[in-house]
Structures are given as C-alpha cells and as structure tokens.
Design an enzyme around this catalytic site. Structure first.
Site, PDB file in Angstrom:
ATOM      1  N   SER A  76      17.262 -85.977  -9.040  1.00  0.00           N
ATOM      2  CA  SER A  76      16.767 -87.293  -8.605  1.00  0.00           C
ATOM      3  C   SER A  76      17.627 -88.369  -9.241  1.00  0.00           C
ATOM      4  O   SER A  76      18.161 -88.175 -10.346  1.00  0.00           O
ATOM      5  CB  SER A  76      15.322 -87.465  -9.072  1.00  0.00           C
ATOM      6  OG  SER A  76      14.903 -88.807  -8.883  1.00  0.00           O
ATOM      7  N   TYR A 100       9.589 -87.406 -16.034  1.00  0.00           N
ATOM      8  CA  TYR A 100      10.218 -86.980 -14.777  1.00  0.00           C
ATOM      9  C   TYR A 100      11.742 -87.024 -14.918  1.00  0.00           C
ATOM     10  O   TYR A 100      12.442 -86.061 -14.591  1.00  0.00           O
ATOM     11  CB  TYR A 100       9.747 -87.889 -13.638  1.00  0.00           C
ATOM     12  CG  TYR A 100      10.325 -87.553 -12.291  1.00  0.00           C
ATOM     13  CD1 TYR A 100       9.918 -86.421 -11.594  1.00  0.00           C
ATOM     14  CD2 TYR A 100      11.275 -88.398 -11.691  1.00  0.00           C
ATOM     15  CE1 TYR A 100      10.449 -86.124 -10.345  1.00  0.00           C
ATOM     16  CE2 TYR A 100      11.803 -88.110 -10.447  1.00  0.00           C
ATOM     17  CZ  TYR A 100      11.383 -86.967  -9.774  1.00  0.00           C
ATOM     18  OH  TYR A 100      11.915 -86.675  -8.544  1.00  0.00           O
TER      19      TYR A 100
END
Ligand SMILES: NC(=O)c1ccc[n+]([C@@H]2O[C@H](COP(=O)([O-])OP(=O)(O)OC[C@H]3O[C@@H](n4cnc5c(N)ncnc54)[C@H](O)[C@@H]3O)[C@@H](O)[C@H]2O)c1
Length: 254
Positions: free
Chosen positions: A147, A157
């Site tokens: 990501s 994350y």
C-alpha cells in the site's frame, strides 16, 4: 486484455472475495490463467469463482485462513488437485478497514499482533506453500499487495505494509536463482467500498486525499490491473524485488 498473456498459468489469489482481490482474480482469468480464489470468506470466494466459471473462465473458490499454516496447506492441496500446479501467487488478503485504530499507542496489542499475522506473516505462509511448486517448475511470479500507506506514517497498517515491502526484497534476492520473481504493488487511495470504510466514509477526507495526489482523483480497481498483469506475466521477467506504486501520483520516491 489478450487472453494469451497468461495462457497455461495457474494463479492463486488470496483475499479474492475482497474488493480488489476479486478484480485481480477476474483480470488474471480473463488473461487466460486458471485461477484459485482463496479467502477467509470461502463462500464469497466460491460465488466469485462461479461467476467466472459461468463466463467460461477457469476458476475455483476455496476457503483459506492465511493465519493458519494448516489452512494454507489444505487450500494449496485442493488447488493442486484441481489445477495441478501454481505459477502465480497474488497476496491480497489483509486487514485494513477492520482495524479499530491505526495508532500504535492506542491499539490493543492483540490487534497489533493480528494485523501483523494477517498482513505480513500471512503472505509469508502462502509464499512458503507456493515456492516448492514454483521451484519444481523453475519459474514463478509472486506479487505482494502492499500500500502507499507503507511509505507515510500510517500506524500499524503502514508498519505491516512496509514489512511486506521488505519481505518482498529479501525473498526476491533469495528466489531469483530459482527463476521466481517477487514484487509488490502499492495501490493508493481507492474508490472501493473497503477504502471508503477505512476512511470512515469521510467525504472531506476523500476530497483532501484526492487533492493531494498529482492526478487529483481516487483510483478505481481497474487502474491496478495493468500493473498486476505486468508483474504476473513474462513481460516482467527481468523485474524483481520492486514495489510498483499505482496511486495517481501520491507517493513519489526518488
Ligand atoms: N482498497 C484500498 O483502498 C486499498 C489501498 C491500498 C492497498 N490496499 C490493499 O489491497 C489489498 C486488497 O484490499 P481490498 O480493498 O480488496 O480489501 P477488502 O477488505 O475488500 O478485502 C480483503 C479480503 O481479505 C480477506 N481476509 C481477511 N483476513 C483474512 C485471512 N486471515 N485469511 C484469508 N483472507 C483474509 C477478507 O475476507 C477480504 O475478502 C489489501 O492488501 C489492502 O491492504 C487496498
């Protein structure tokens, strides 16, 4: 997309019941690969696979929990008995929208460990299962879905996704002599229901994020397909250990 690009290939996609994973699985099948759609949500993976089968594409849905070595082994066994081998592995399964807070100081450590287990150790488990089959063939393509969040401060994350970038480089170095390419894809802010959920449906935030990228829009799942097919096909035979950002010009690494 030309159906010849991946003719004869067998691809296993984790997270294939998800917003992006389902699009990835479809794109690989439409490019000629036989595709195993693997997901914790086995029934949704099977439904997605049936839709592809109904269009005459080669697809098979299977339940797989990437946090369990046993479940991964079982899903690979079922895939092998269906398609005989695996030549492409796409690791898209992850926790993102489910994470209660990205803040490392506030996040319960049970959640911290769960995110690492799914987003980082999960891909390692599937790669360990796939590699012997790829080594037997002397070739293979592994794509880890990271990501853009890996490259900016984005809490648990981001840590998990940057870890995945690092794992990608280590394994690329190690597996190159076996003819196996290991790369990562780093999508930016996407116009998917999962992306909107992760952003808590905050329209002002979406406007700000869109403004912050060079091309001034969120991405659609289809915007990732060209990069995915490149990394999964012979067109990327001399590319390994790389992370391809597809994000409208958000993360610009020099
Ligand atoms: N959508 C975005 O905005 C965006 C942006 C950048 C990166 N990504 C990354 O792209 C990938 C796909 O995202 P998405 O938008 O499809 O998310 P999604 O939430 O729609 O799909 C994730 C899928 O992973 C599955 N999953 C969760 N835990 C699992 C486990 N233990 N074992 C197996 N499967 C499990 C879920 O069931 C779900 O189907 C993820 O790696 C995500 O981090 C997404």
């Amino acid at each position: 997309m030309t159906k010849q690009l991946l003719a004869g290939e067998v691809a296993l996609v984790t997270g294939a019941a998800g917003d992006l994973g389902a699009v990835f699985a479809r794109a690989l099948a439409e490019a000629g690969a036989s595709v195993v759609l693997a997901d914790l949500n086995g029934s949704k993976a099977e439904t997605e696979a049936e839709e592809l089968q109904n269009e005459g594409l080669q697809a098979f849905g299977v339940a797989m929990d990437v946090t369990s070595e046993e479940s991964v082994a079982d899903a690979f066994e079922r895939s092998m008995s269906r398609f005989g081998t695996v030549t492409i592995l796409v690791n898209a399964a992850a926790l993102m929208k489910e994470i209660p807070t990205m803040d490392p100081l506030a996040l319960d450590l049970t959640w911290w460990n769960r995110v690492m287990d799914v987003n980082l150790t999960g891909p390692l488990r599937t790669i360990r299962a796939a590699v012997p089959h790829m080594q037997a063939l002397g070739r293979g393509k592994i794509v880890n879905v990271s990501s853009g969040g890996a490259f900016i401060p984005s809490g648990v994350y981001g840590v998990s996704k940057l870890g995945l970038v690092s794992l990608t480089t280590s394994l690329a170095k190690q597996l190159g002599s076996s003819g196996i390419n290991v790369n990562a894809l780093a999508p930016g802010h996407m116009n998917t229901s999962s992306g909107h959920e992760a952003r808590h449906h905050d329209d002002a935030l979406v406007a700000a994020l869109s403004h912050a990228v060079a091309l001034k829009t969120l991405g659609e799942a289809k915007d990732l397909v060209g990069g995915l097919l490149f990394l999964c096909s012979s067109q990327s035979d001399w590319v390994t250990g790389q992370t391809l950002s597809i994000d409208g010009g958000w993360i610009m690494r020099l």
